[in-house]
Design an enzyme around this catalytic site. Structure first.
Site, PDB file in Angstrom:
ATOM      1  N   GLY A   1      14.428  41.086 -21.363  1.00  0.00           N
ATOM      2  CA  GLY A   1      15.449  42.325 -21.116  1.00  0.00           C
ATOM      3  C   GLY A   1      16.329  42.445 -22.280  1.00  0.00           C
TER       4      GLY A   1
ATOM      5  N   ASN B  22      21.786  42.100 -29.614  1.00  0.00           N
ATOM      6  CA  ASN B  22      21.414  43.456 -29.480  1.00  0.00           C
ATOM      7  C   ASN B  22      22.387  44.087 -28.574  1.00  0.00           C
ATOM      8  OD1 ASN B  22      20.276  45.723 -29.006  1.00  0.00           O
ATOM      9  ND2 ASN B  22      18.379  44.885 -27.691  1.00  0.00           N
ATOM     10  N   ASP B  23      23.838  44.300 -28.872  1.00  0.00           N
ATOM     11  CA  ASP B  23      24.728  44.927 -28.007  1.00  0.00           C
ATOM     12  C   ASP B  23      24.586  46.345 -27.910  1.00  0.00           C
ATOM     13  OD1 ASP B  23      25.554  44.497 -30.612  1.00  0.00           O
ATOM     14  OD2 ASP B  23      27.843  43.961 -29.985  1.00  0.00           O
TER      15      ASP B  23
ATOM     16  N   THR C   6      11.653  46.901 -27.533  1.00  0.00           N
ATOM     17  CA  THR C   6      12.268  47.975 -27.855  1.00  0.00           C
ATOM     18  C   THR C   6      12.256  48.075 -29.454  1.00  0.00           C
ATOM     19  OG1 THR C   6      13.255  48.243 -25.853  1.00  0.00           O
ATOM     20  CG2 THR C   6      14.114  49.805 -27.649  1.00  0.00           C
TER      21      THR C   6
ATOM     22  N   ARG D  42      13.498  35.459 -13.975  1.00  0.00           N
ATOM     23  CA  ARG D  42      13.816  35.923 -15.534  1.00  0.00           C
ATOM     24  C   ARG D  42      15.094  35.619 -16.124  1.00  0.00           C
ATOM     25  NH1 ARG D  42       9.638  39.476 -18.006  1.00  0.00           N
ATOM     26  NH2 ARG D  42       7.748  39.335 -16.574  1.00  0.00           N
TER      27      ARG D  42
ATOM     28  N   GLY E 267      15.543  43.160 -25.439  1.00  0.00           N
ATOM     29  CA  GLY E 267      15.408  44.256 -26.266  1.00  0.00           C
ATOM     30  C   GLY E 267      14.101  43.803 -27.132  1.00  0.00           C
ATOM     31  N   LYS E 268      13.378  42.830 -26.907  1.00  0.00           N
ATOM     32  CA  LYS E 268      12.280  42.703 -28.031  1.00  0.00           C
ATOM     33  C   LYS E 268      11.159  43.874 -28.268  1.00  0.00           C
ATOM     34  CE  LYS E 268      10.986  38.999 -25.752  1.00  0.00           C
ATOM     35  NZ  LYS E 268      11.983  39.222 -24.565  1.00  0.00           N
TER      36      LYS E 268
ATOM     37  N   ARG F 210       2.205  46.825 -16.547  1.00  0.00           N
ATOM     38  CA  ARG F 210       3.328  47.524 -15.882  1.00  0.00           C
ATOM     39  C   ARG F 210       2.569  48.909 -16.232  1.00  0.00           C
ATOM     40  NH1 ARG F 210       7.464  44.284 -19.417  1.00  0.00           N
ATOM     41  NH2 ARG F 210       8.006  42.557 -18.156  1.00  0.00           N
TER      42      ARG F 210
ATOM     43  N   ARG G 236      15.038  48.749 -16.145  1.00  0.00           N
ATOM     44  CA  ARG G 236      13.702  48.805 -16.800  1.00  0.00           C
ATOM     45  C   ARG G 236      12.819  48.885 -15.473  1.00  0.00           C
ATOM     46  NH1 ARG G 236      11.598  44.010 -20.183  1.00  0.00           N
ATOM     47  NH2 ARG G 236      10.928  42.960 -18.389  1.00  0.00           N
TER      48      ARG G 236
HETATM   49  P1  ADP Z   1      12.158  42.790 -23.676  1.00  0.00           P
HETATM   50  O1  ADP Z   1      11.119  43.190 -24.438  1.00  0.00           O
HETATM   51  O2  ADP Z   1      13.060  41.869 -24.687  1.00  0.00           O
HETATM   52  O3  ADP Z   1      11.932  42.040 -22.357  1.00  0.00           O
HETATM   53  P2  ADP Z   1      13.151  45.402 -23.542  1.00  0.00           P
HETATM   54  O4  ADP Z   1      12.881  46.058 -24.752  1.00  0.00           O
HETATM   55  O5  ADP Z   1      11.834  45.874 -22.603  1.00  0.00           O
HETATM   56  O6  ADP Z   1      13.111  44.110 -23.213  1.00  0.00           O
HETATM   57  O7  ADP Z   1      14.522  46.142 -23.118  1.00  0.00           O
HETATM   58  C1  ADP Z   1      14.755  45.956 -21.716  1.00  0.00           C
HETATM   59  C2  ADP Z   1      15.600  47.077 -21.258  1.00  0.00           C
HETATM   60  O8  ADP Z   1      16.704  47.215 -21.906  1.00  0.00           O
HETATM   61  C3  ADP Z   1      14.569  48.414 -21.445  1.00  0.00           C
HETATM   62  O9  ADP Z   1      14.985  49.292 -20.526  1.00  0.00           O
HETATM   63  C4  ADP Z   1      15.391  49.011 -22.718  1.00  0.00           C
HETATM   64  O10 ADP Z   1      15.225  50.322 -23.010  1.00  0.00           O
HETATM   65  C5  ADP Z   1      16.955  48.526 -22.573  1.00  0.00           C
HETATM   66  N1  ADP Z   1      17.556  48.066 -23.966  1.00  0.00           N
HETATM   67  C6  ADP Z   1      16.970  47.482 -24.893  1.00  0.00           C
HETATM   68  N2  ADP Z   1      18.016  47.378 -26.100  1.00  0.00           N
HETATM   69  C7  ADP Z   1      19.181  47.911 -25.519  1.00  0.00           C
HETATM   70  C8  ADP Z   1      20.557  47.924 -26.006  1.00  0.00           C
HETATM   71  N3  ADP Z   1      20.776  47.761 -27.144  1.00  0.00           N
HETATM   72  N4  ADP Z   1      21.432  48.658 -25.173  1.00  0.00           N
HETATM   73  C9  ADP Z   1      21.083  49.083 -23.857  1.00  0.00           C
HETATM   74  N5  ADP Z   1      19.960  49.009 -23.635  1.00  0.00           N
HETATM   75  C10 ADP Z   1      18.972  48.452 -24.089  1.00  0.00           C
HETATM   76  P1  5GP Z   2       6.717  40.158 -20.087  1.00  0.00           P
HETATM   77  O1  5GP Z   2       6.173  39.968 -19.252  1.00  0.00           O
HETATM   78  O2  5GP Z   2       8.241  40.591 -19.916  1.00  0.00           O
HETATM   79  O3  5GP Z   2       6.039  41.059 -21.270  1.00  0.00           O
HETATM   80  O4  5GP Z   2       7.012  38.794 -21.238  1.00  0.00           O
HETATM   81  C1  5GP Z   2       7.548  37.701 -20.618  1.00  0.00           C
HETATM   82  C2  5GP Z   2       7.756  36.670 -21.762  1.00  0.00           C
HETATM   83  O5  5GP Z   2       6.652  36.221 -22.179  1.00  0.00           O
HETATM   84  C3  5GP Z   2       8.568  37.349 -22.892  1.00  0.00           C
HETATM   85  O6  5GP Z   2       9.550  36.244 -23.231  1.00  0.00           O
HETATM   86  C4  5GP Z   2       7.560  37.391 -24.028  1.00  0.00           C
HETATM   87  O7  5GP Z   2       8.215  37.084 -25.343  1.00  0.00           O
HETATM   88  C5  5GP Z   2       6.818  36.174 -23.612  1.00  0.00           C
HETATM   89  N1  5GP Z   2       5.203  36.294 -24.273  1.00  0.00           N
HETATM   90  C6  5GP Z   2       4.482  37.283 -24.050  1.00  0.00           C
HETATM   91  N2  5GP Z   2       3.342  36.890 -24.721  1.00  0.00           N
HETATM   92  C7  5GP Z   2       3.527  35.708 -25.047  1.00  0.00           C
HETATM   93  C8  5GP Z   2       2.508  34.614 -25.527  1.00  0.00           C
HETATM   94  O8  5GP Z   2       1.474  34.953 -26.048  1.00  0.00           O
HETATM   95  N3  5GP Z   2       2.920  33.294 -25.527  1.00  0.00           N
HETATM   96  C9  5GP Z   2       4.237  33.070 -25.222  1.00  0.00           C
HETATM   97  N4  5GP Z   2       4.124  31.742 -25.313  1.00  0.00           N
HETATM   98  N5  5GP Z   2       4.847  33.870 -24.652  1.00  0.00           N
HETATM   99  C10 5GP Z   2       4.536  35.241 -24.505  1.00  0.00           C
END
Ligand code: ADP
Ligand code: 5GP
Length: 204
Positions: free
Chosen positions: A16, A173-174, A21, A150, A18-19, A46, A139
């Site tokens: 969450g 990431n604010d 994104t 999480r 923002g990776k 998803r 999300r």
């Molecule tokens: P991660 O990949 O780290 O799990 P996501 O990229 O899926 O995170 O981001 C989680 C949620 O937060 C998404 O719905 C995204 O649109 C939102 N989000 C990401 N960056 C920001 C931000 N700077 N401000 C507000 N919402 C954000």
């Molecule tokens: P999500 O289910 O939200 O896609 O991912 C959950 C977590 O798993 C995130 O922190 C993401 O960085 C991590 N993740 C995704 N792929 C890999 C992977 O190949 N190896 C490891 N160690 N973590 C992963």
């Protein structure tokens, strides 16, 4: 064997933060420069996630057998599911000459640091746990139980992310535009131009 190529880029941070994104934006802006390492996972797709693009979706049995067989660079359990980077995923990107981008959690980061990949390590920091919760709820991809798992894991991840020496940069990431600009700046300072790399190989 995974051969050396341009230095990979690892993005880590709580779920969450923002990776995805930020990476989506990076890969869209520089499609010829970066290639995503497609991880394997045992979690369900998803809506909108495509097999072989966002992840290789697999079963626990198949994944554990492949890990046992030495096919993975790193793997970890996260929120009740197994995730991992296969040697093939990194090799596939390396062969294109692009910078390999890995989105992995902290146990994977620890394992990757023990390989010879020598990646650039970026930690994406959320503004607060409450904002993280708000984003994860917004999300709307997790059950209440998975969301709580999480969030609990996030505290430990933030601690690890903040420890000096664990990452090359911590990006708060604010604000999405600001965070992306910081990521871009870090990359422009640290990622060698891919074309330059090819010239080096050709002895130019
Ligand atoms: P991660 O990949 O780290 O799990 P996501 O990229 O899926 O995170 O981001 C989680 C949620 O937060 C998404 O719905 C995204 O649109 C939102 N989000 C990401 N960056 C920001 C931000 N700077 N401000 C507000 N919402 C954000
Ligand atoms: P999500 O289910 O939200 O896609 O991912 C959950 C977590 O798993 C995130 O922190 C993401 O960085 C991590 N993740 C995704 N792929 C890999 C992977 O190949 N190896 C490891 N160690 N973590 C992963």
């Amino acid at each position: 064997m995974v051969q050396k190529g341009p230095r990979p880029l690892v993005i880590c941070g709580p779920s969450g933060s923002g990776k995805s994104t930020l990476l989506k934006r990076l890969l869209k802006e520089f499609p010829d420069m970066f290639g995503f390492s497609v991880s394997h996972t045992t979690r369900s797709p998803r809506p909108g996630e495509k097999d072989g693009v966002h992840y290789h979706f697999t079963t626990k049995e198949k994944m554990l057998a492949a890990i046992e067989n030495g096919e993975f660079l790193e793997s970890a359990t996260f929120s009740g599911n197994t995730y991992g980077t296969s040697k093939r995923a990194v090799e596939d990107v390396r062969r294109t000459g692009k910078v390999c981008v890995l989105d992995i959690e902290i146990e994977g980061v620890k394992q990757v640091k023990r390989t010879d990949l020598d990646p650039l390590l970026v930690f994406i920091m959320p503004p607060s746990i409450s904002e993280l919760e708000r984003r994860l709820r917004g999300r709307n991809t997790d059950t209440e139980e998975a969301l709580m798992l999480r969030l609990n894991t996030a505290k430990k991840e933030i601690e690890f992310g903040q420890q000096p020496g664990n990452f090359h940069i911590i990006i708060l990431n604010d604000n999405l535009n600001k965070a992306y600009a910081e990521l871009r700046e870090f990359i422009s300072q640290n990622v060698k131009d891919v074309d330059q790399d090819k010239n080096d190989e050709a002895g130019q």
